[in-house]
Write an enzyme that holds these catalytic residues in place. Structure first.
Site, PDB file in Angstrom:
ATOM      1  N   GLU A  38       0.534  -1.331   0.003  1.00  0.00           N
ATOM      2  CA  GLU A  38       0.191   0.086  -0.099  1.00  0.00           C
ATOM      3  C   GLU A  38       0.732   1.168   0.275  1.00  0.00           C
ATOM      4  O   GLU A  38       0.718   2.182  -0.814  1.00  0.00           O
ATOM      5  CB  GLU A  38      -0.812   0.543   0.960  1.00  0.00           C
ATOM      6  CG  GLU A  38      -1.780  -1.127   0.894  1.00  0.00           C
ATOM      7  CD  GLU A  38      -2.783  -1.542   2.288  1.00  0.00           C
ATOM      8  OE1 GLU A  38      -3.808  -1.453   2.490  1.00  0.00           O
ATOM      9  OE2 GLU A  38      -2.165  -1.722   3.474  1.00  0.00           O
ATOM     10  N   ASP A  93       3.761   1.304  -1.047  1.00  0.00           N
ATOM     11  CA  ASP A  93       5.017   1.584  -2.660  1.00  0.00           C
ATOM     12  C   ASP A  93       3.918   1.988  -3.909  1.00  0.00           C
ATOM     13  O   ASP A  93       3.801   3.113  -4.343  1.00  0.00           O
ATOM     14  CB  ASP A  93       5.460  -0.261  -2.988  1.00  0.00           C
ATOM     15  CG  ASP A  93       5.724   0.458  -3.880  1.00  0.00           C
ATOM     16  OD1 ASP A  93       7.296   1.229  -3.191  1.00  0.00           O
ATOM     17  OD2 ASP A  93       6.419  -0.295  -5.513  1.00  0.00           O
ATOM     18  N   GLU A 120      23.497   8.390  28.278  1.00  0.00           N
ATOM     19  CA  GLU A 120      22.708   8.037  26.938  1.00  0.00           C
ATOM     20  C   GLU A 120      23.496   6.475  26.287  1.00  0.00           C
ATOM     21  O   GLU A 120      25.409   6.437  26.628  1.00  0.00           O
ATOM     22  CB  GLU A 120      22.825   9.024  26.405  1.00  0.00           C
ATOM     23  CG  GLU A 120      21.802  10.010  26.389  1.00  0.00           C
ATOM     24  CD  GLU A 120      22.674  11.244  25.000  1.00  0.00           C
ATOM     25  OE1 GLU A 120      22.791  10.700  23.982  1.00  0.00           O
ATOM     26  OE2 GLU A 120      21.277  12.274  25.679  1.00  0.00           O
ATOM     27  N   LYS A 138      26.337   4.520  23.973  1.00  0.00           N
ATOM     28  CA  LYS A 138      27.633   6.043  22.892  1.00  0.00           C
ATOM     29  C   LYS A 138      27.002   4.850  21.650  1.00  0.00           C
ATOM     30  O   LYS A 138      27.431   3.729  21.539  1.00  0.00           O
ATOM     31  CB  LYS A 138      28.529   6.115  22.793  1.00  0.00           C
ATOM     32  CG  LYS A 138      29.605   6.534  22.401  1.00  0.00           C
ATOM     33  CD  LYS A 138      30.889   6.761  23.163  1.00  0.00           C
ATOM     34  CE  LYS A 138      32.249   7.381  21.976  1.00  0.00           C
ATOM     35  NZ  LYS A 138      32.223   7.454  20.121  1.00  0.00           N
ATOM     36  N   ASP A 164      27.661   3.612  17.360  1.00  0.00           N
ATOM     37  CA  ASP A 164      28.978   3.336  17.059  1.00  0.00           C
ATOM     38  C   ASP A 164      28.533   3.482  15.722  1.00  0.00           C
ATOM     39  O   ASP A 164      28.359   2.328  14.662  1.00  0.00           O
ATOM     40  CB  ASP A 164      29.517   1.725  17.513  1.00  0.00           C
ATOM     41  CG  ASP A 164      30.894   1.891  16.771  1.00  0.00           C
ATOM     42  OD1 ASP A 164      31.983   2.943  16.307  1.00  0.00           O
ATOM     43  OD2 ASP A 164      31.075   0.962  17.150  1.00  0.00           O
ATOM     44  N   GLU A 219      23.499  10.236  15.287  1.00  0.00           N
ATOM     45  CA  GLU A 219      24.817   8.794  14.003  1.00  0.00           C
ATOM     46  C   GLU A 219      23.762   8.364  13.569  1.00  0.00           C
ATOM     47  O   GLU A 219      23.185   7.497  13.706  1.00  0.00           O
ATOM     48  CB  GLU A 219      25.043   8.209  15.458  1.00  0.00           C
ATOM     49  CG  GLU A 219      26.663   7.152  15.405  1.00  0.00           C
ATOM     50  CD  GLU A 219      27.687   7.840  15.801  1.00  0.00           C
ATOM     51  OE1 GLU A 219      27.997   9.226  16.005  1.00  0.00           O
ATOM     52  OE2 GLU A 219      29.092   7.243  15.934  1.00  0.00           O
ATOM     53  N   TYR A 278      21.442  15.339  19.942  1.00  0.00           N
ATOM     54  CA  TYR A 278      22.304  17.092  21.162  1.00  0.00           C
ATOM     55  C   TYR A 278      20.859  18.213  19.631  1.00  0.00           C
ATOM     56  O   TYR A 278      21.762  17.698  18.629  1.00  0.00           O
ATOM     57  CB  TYR A 278      23.483  16.379  20.057  1.00  0.00           C
ATOM     58  CG  TYR A 278      25.136  17.579  20.509  1.00  0.00           C
ATOM     59  CD1 TYR A 278      24.318  18.431  21.800  1.00  0.00           C
ATOM     60  CD2 TYR A 278      25.754  17.987  20.422  1.00  0.00           C
ATOM     61  CE1 TYR A 278      25.466  19.839  22.130  1.00  0.00           C
ATOM     62  CE2 TYR A 278      26.914  18.931  20.613  1.00  0.00           C
ATOM     63  CZ  TYR A 278      25.906  19.747  21.525  1.00  0.00           C
ATOM     64  OH  TYR A 278      27.083  21.116  22.112  1.00  0.00           O
ATOM     65  N   LYS A 331      34.581   4.259  27.707  1.00  0.00           N
ATOM     66  CA  LYS A 331      34.114   3.223  26.922  1.00  0.00           C
ATOM     67  C   LYS A 331      34.770   1.620  27.612  1.00  0.00           C
ATOM     68  O   LYS A 331      34.871   1.082  28.326  1.00  0.00           O
ATOM     69  CB  LYS A 331      35.701   3.079  25.654  1.00  0.00           C
ATOM     70  CG  LYS A 331      35.866   3.918  24.964  1.00  0.00           C
ATOM     71  CD  LYS A 331      35.056   4.030  23.718  1.00  0.00           C
ATOM     72  CE  LYS A 331      35.860   4.860  22.720  1.00  0.00           C
ATOM     73  NZ  LYS A 331      36.381   4.658  21.663  1.00  0.00           N
ATOM     74  N   CYS A 348      68.806  -1.328   8.786  1.00  0.00           N
ATOM     75  CA  CYS A 348      67.084  -0.554   7.807  1.00  0.00           C
ATOM     76  C   CYS A 348      66.610  -2.297   7.156  1.00  0.00           C
ATOM     77  O   CYS A 348      67.521  -2.389   6.103  1.00  0.00           O
ATOM     78  CB  CYS A 348      67.340   0.714   6.951  1.00  0.00           C
ATOM     79  SG  CYS A 348      65.489   0.456   6.362  1.00  0.00           S
ATOM     80  N   CYS A 370      66.794   0.010   3.355  1.00  0.00           N
ATOM     81  CA  CYS A 370      68.527   0.135   2.527  1.00  0.00           C
ATOM     82  C   CYS A 370      69.148  -0.575   3.463  1.00  0.00           C
ATOM     83  O   CYS A 370      70.509  -0.116   3.263  1.00  0.00           O
ATOM     84  CB  CYS A 370      68.508   1.179   2.237  1.00  0.00           C
ATOM     85  SG  CYS A 370      68.663   2.360   4.164  1.00  0.00           S
ATOM     86  N   CYS A 404      65.258   5.335  10.366  1.00  0.00           N
ATOM     87  CA  CYS A 404      66.826   5.106   9.212  1.00  0.00           C
ATOM     88  C   CYS A 404      66.882   6.198   9.110  1.00  0.00           C
ATOM     89  O   CYS A 404      66.265   6.917   8.484  1.00  0.00           O
ATOM     90  CB  CYS A 404      65.965   4.599   8.177  1.00  0.00           C
ATOM     91  SG  CYS A 404      67.254   3.793   6.619  1.00  0.00           S
ATOM     92  N   CYS A 421      66.620   5.942   0.858  1.00  0.00           N
ATOM     93  CA  CYS A 421      65.849   4.590   1.437  1.00  0.00           C
ATOM     94  C   CYS A 421      64.333   4.782   0.795  1.00  0.00           C
ATOM     95  O   CYS A 421      63.341   5.558   0.836  1.00  0.00           O
ATOM     96  CB  CYS A 421      65.624   4.999   2.927  1.00  0.00           C
ATOM     97  SG  CYS A 421      64.982   3.809   3.499  1.00  0.00           S
TER      98      CYS A 421
HETATM   99  S1  IVH Z   1      27.050  13.340  22.235  1.00  0.00           S
HETATM  100  C1  IVH Z   1      30.004  17.695  22.131  1.00  0.00           C
HETATM  101  N1  IVH Z   1      26.009  11.549  22.724  1.00  0.00           N
HETATM  102  O1  IVH Z   1      30.661   9.814  19.856  1.00  0.00           O
HETATM  103  C2  IVH Z   1      28.840  16.282  22.304  1.00  0.00           C
HETATM  104  N2  IVH Z   1      27.935  11.752  20.801  1.00  0.00           N
HETATM  105  O2  IVH Z   1      33.596  11.467  20.715  1.00  0.00           O
HETATM  106  C3  IVH Z   1      29.337  15.318  21.504  1.00  0.00           C
HETATM  107  N3  IVH Z   1      28.750   8.938  19.654  1.00  0.00           N
HETATM  108  O3  IVH Z   1      31.094  12.526  17.328  1.00  0.00           O
HETATM  109  C4  IVH Z   1      28.524  13.763  21.202  1.00  0.00           C
HETATM  110  N4  IVH Z   1      26.940   8.174  20.487  1.00  0.00           N
HETATM  111  O4  IVH Z   1      30.023  10.839  16.817  1.00  0.00           O
HETATM  112  C5  IVH Z   1      27.561  12.587  21.795  1.00  0.00           C
HETATM  113  N5  IVH Z   1      24.471   9.657  23.024  1.00  0.00           N
HETATM  114  C6  IVH Z   1      25.396  10.288  21.930  1.00  0.00           C
HETATM  115  C7  IVH Z   1      26.534   9.470  20.830  1.00  0.00           C
HETATM  116  C8  IVH Z   1      27.379  10.436  21.039  1.00  0.00           C
HETATM  117  C9  IVH Z   1      27.691   8.406  19.961  1.00  0.00           C
HETATM  118  C10 IVH Z   1      29.769   9.365  18.757  1.00  0.00           C
HETATM  119  C11 IVH Z   1      29.569  11.205  18.331  1.00  0.00           C
HETATM  120  C12 IVH Z   1      31.001  11.608  18.815  1.00  0.00           C
HETATM  121  C13 IVH Z   1      31.552  10.881  18.958  1.00  0.00           C
HETATM  122  C14 IVH Z   1      32.535  11.137  20.598  1.00  0.00           C
END
Ligand code: IVH
Length: 666
Positions: free
Chosen positions: A34, A36, A112, A114, A116, A171, A224, A310, A404, A407, A422, A428
């Site tokens: 639908e 589409d 929050e 993070k 990736d 992200e 953000y 981390k 080296c 060289c 070196c 080199c």
């Molecule tokens: S806030 C000034 N919130 O992590 C603050 N960053 O090394 C701006 N990232 O550049 C970042 N999850 O690419 C924020 N919940 C989150 C995030 C987040 C992933 C990334 C983002 C940022 C990097 C920081």
């Protein structure tokens, strides 16, 4: 025909609604079929009635077949990264620093996940997505709007009571399911699969053909918001608001009142992250109150009001097969561990960096050792330990090489430095080629069509020995190379010709002077204005330049004290490269505020905060984020942060008004 216009608007609204239900709320109301049908109807009507074109129509999400290079766009607010922490103590340090700087005021921390993936900044004006820019170098990034429009969870048009103009950052990522599907498709098509979802997301976003991007199941969380008129003074409330405008705001957010709530959140997600349908690599902690964020400010690289935690990297256990050595462009010799393949955090690892002789010694590495490897963030994996319990008694200790590997020159070790070098800079091969490769790189001279393979061939044929030789190349020398057609040769020559317009700062960076990266090159170029003055500069004059320390200054004077480098610059000058600031670059700079540092706070009548900061820089001044005893002026606008004002008064920093400032630069 107003009916048609209305019909088109109605279809767009319906499609936007269903996109949001499906991609943001995970709650579709109609079938794909639908959906589409509605989309096809809209596309047809828009084709018949181009007068109703709208760049943000949901029909635009299918992307376009047009290939395009990305335009570089300066970020309105620099796109900074976050400081990292790895354990509870470091979190406690962060907490303590914030508390101290806020003079023991109470504060909340928003936790929050993070994500990736790859960072994106989305600008909305009057509720319409107008621009999407990647992080780039933090100051400017690629305009990837066309590609971002294909991501269905990103609203093209907002609903509700959004501010007139703002930026929202987040992200872009690929969920596991989409990653798996994408790689299956790639393998079927004979393409090599992506190593991990982050690479796949970043790679997809940079594709030149948005119709292809539209086929990648990308998604985007926003985390953000920036702008002059945000709805609330609390970060968490702004995100809640943004959710009502149609953004995909993550659900897993917690406003914490104390450090133990923060640590609970972290330990919960350290386990639970394995059950998420996408990758996260840590937790982000942010001070909730925006006034407090402002008064905490930023360091050069990251906010003082936020930090990331981390998660510990996954470890692999495998056998060390051998250690080999690589020689870089500066002559530094890097040992590399060759390993039995081991699967680690999404990729197969076969090599690990060992950095230098000290690391090899401190690990007490022996041939054939069983070792533990880790991926430190996203970079090259490293060996973090050795399992001595299974070492064969007869195994030989690994000793750093003396000559080296390229060289055969005897290696040297400079006092106080960990690396072996070196010293044969002239002949080199990897050093000579490395310098040329650095010179032609995108951020340096950006010579189109020329890559490391061609450099290799040109070098082997004896056509180039240094970067100046590039400008003496004869078309026949190029077209005579293996697998090089006339057209590619012509392309290279055009690229070389175009590089003569590259500005002084980049030429300086391209020279590959040790410790002179992009930023330092810019500073030196604007401080000395031309190469002759830079070549004459004394150590003292160099360290007087903002942010140039002794290490850089020494490297610069050393470079210019060498006859061969002077000769090289002479040859490059003759070739026509830019060795001074252009007239425009000169004209747009004044030195009225040289050596002065400013903190800008509050809002102003004749310009935005960023325009004001731009003026400070153009006139030779420096912007700093927090008031300290080294600050010369606090430019105080309307609604200035009270803690900044108090601090400036306490430290006797001159507080000036907008008008005072204008007089200073008149
Ligand atoms: S806030 C000034 N919130 O992590 C603050 N960053 O090394 C701006 N990232 O550049 C970042 N999850 O690419 C924020 N919940 C989150 C995030 C987040 C992933 C990334 C983002 C940022 C990097 C920081």
């Amino acid at each position: 025909m107003p009916d048609i216009g209305n019909k088109i608007l109605q279809l767009r609204e319906q499609l936007n609604h269903h996109n949001h239900q499906y991609y943001v709320l995970n709650d579709p109301e109609i079938s794909d079929y639908e959906f589409d049908q509605l989309l096809q109807e809209l596309i047809k009507l828009e084709q018949q009635h181009p007068e109703f074109y709208d760049a943000n129509s949901p029909s635009q999400r299918v992307g376009s077949d047009i290939n395009k290079e990305f335009e570089q766009v300066k970020h309105v607010y620099p796109m900074l990264s976050l400081g990292n922490t790895y354990n509870e103590d470091e979190i406690a340090d962060f907490y303590g620093r914030v508390s101290k700087q806020l003079m023991d005021e109470s504060f909340e921390i928003v936790c929050e996940l993070k994500y990736d993936g790859t960072a994106i900044g989305l600008t909305y004006k009057k509720g319409q997505l107008v621009r999407a820019v990647t992080r780039g170098d933090g100051v400017q990034g690629d305009d990837v709007t066309a590609n971002v429009k294909t991501i269905k969870s990103i609203p093209l048009a907002l609903k509700g009571d959004y501010p007139d103009s703002f930026e929202i950052r987040g992200e872009i990522f690929l969920p596991h399911e989409g990653f798996k599907r994408l790689n299956e498709m790639r393998i079927q098509d004979g393409d090599s699969p992506f190593a991990n979802p982050r690479n796949a997301a970043a790679g997809s976003l940079k594709m030149q053909n948005s119709a292809q991007v539209a086929k990648r199941p990308l998604d985007c969380f926003l985390y953000y918001m920036l702008g002059e008129n945000l709805p609330d003074n609390m970060h968490s409330a702004n995100l809640d608001k943004a959710r009502t405008w149609g953004f995909k705001i993550p659900e897993h957010i917690k406003v914490c009142k104390n450090i133990s709530e923060v640590l609970d959140f972290i330990s919960y997600w350290d386990n639970e992250r394995h059950n998420l349908p996408y990758d996260i690599d840590g937790i982000v902690l942010k001070v909730n109150n925006i006034d407090q964020q402002r008064s905490l400010g930023f360091t050069a690289k990251s906010p003082r009001w936020a930090i990331s935690y981390k998660f510990k990297a996954e470890q692999g256990y495998t056998k060390l097969k051998s250690v080999t050595y690589q020689v870089g462009r500066t002559g530094a010799v890097t040992p590399v561990a060759n390993l039995d393949p081991v699967f680690l955090a999404g990729t197969t690892v076969q090599r690990a960096s060992l950095h230098n002789a000290d690391i090899i010694n401190s690990l007490d590495l022996h041939e054939g050792d069983m070792v533990y490897v880790e991926k430190g963030g996203e970079i090259i994996p490293k060996i973090v330990g050795v399992d001595e319990s299974v070492r064969q008694p007869a195994s030989v200790k690994i000793e750093f090489i003396e000559f080296c590997p390229e060289c055969n020159t005897k290696l040297i070790r400079i006092e106080g430095e960990a690396a072996h070098y070196c010293p044969n800079t002239d002949t080199c091969a990897p050093q000579v080629k490395g310098r040329i490769e650095h010179f032609i790189a995108r951020k340096a001279m950006n010579i189109d069509g020329l890559g490391s393979e061609t450099i290799d061939l040109l070098y082997k044929n004896g056509f180039i020995k240094d970067v100046a030789d590039l400008y003496q190349l004869h078309p026949m020398q190029l077209s005579g190379l293996d697998r090089m057609g006339d057209k590619s040769a012509d392309n290279i020559l055009k690229g070389l010709e175009a590089s003569k317009e590259v500005n002084f700062a980049r030429v300086l960076f391209a020279l590959g002077i040790r410790y002179v990266g992009e930023t330092v090159a810019k500073k030196l170029a604007s401080a000395f204005k031309n190469i002759d003055d830079l070549m004459q500069a004394s150590l003292e004059e160099l360290v007087n330049v903002d942010e140039i320390g002794e290490r850089i200054a020494l490297s610069v004077t050393d470079f210019f004290s060498q006859e061969k480098n002077i000769g090289l610059i002479e040859k490059l000058k003759l070739a026509g490269l830019q060795f001074k600031l252009s007239d425009e670059e000169q004209a747009s700079h004044s030195t009225k505020l040289d050596g002065l540092s400013f903190v800008v706070s509050g809002s102003f009548t004749s310009f935005s905060r960023d325009e004001l900061k731009g003026l400070i820089e153009k006139n030779g001044g420096k912007n700093v984020s927090g008031v300290s005893s080294k600050t010369n002026y606090l430019v105080a606008g309307d609604k200035i942060g009270p803690s900044k004002l108090a601090k400036a008064e306490k430290l006797n920093v001159s507080i000036i008004s907008e008008d005072d400032f204008k007089k200073m630069i008149e």
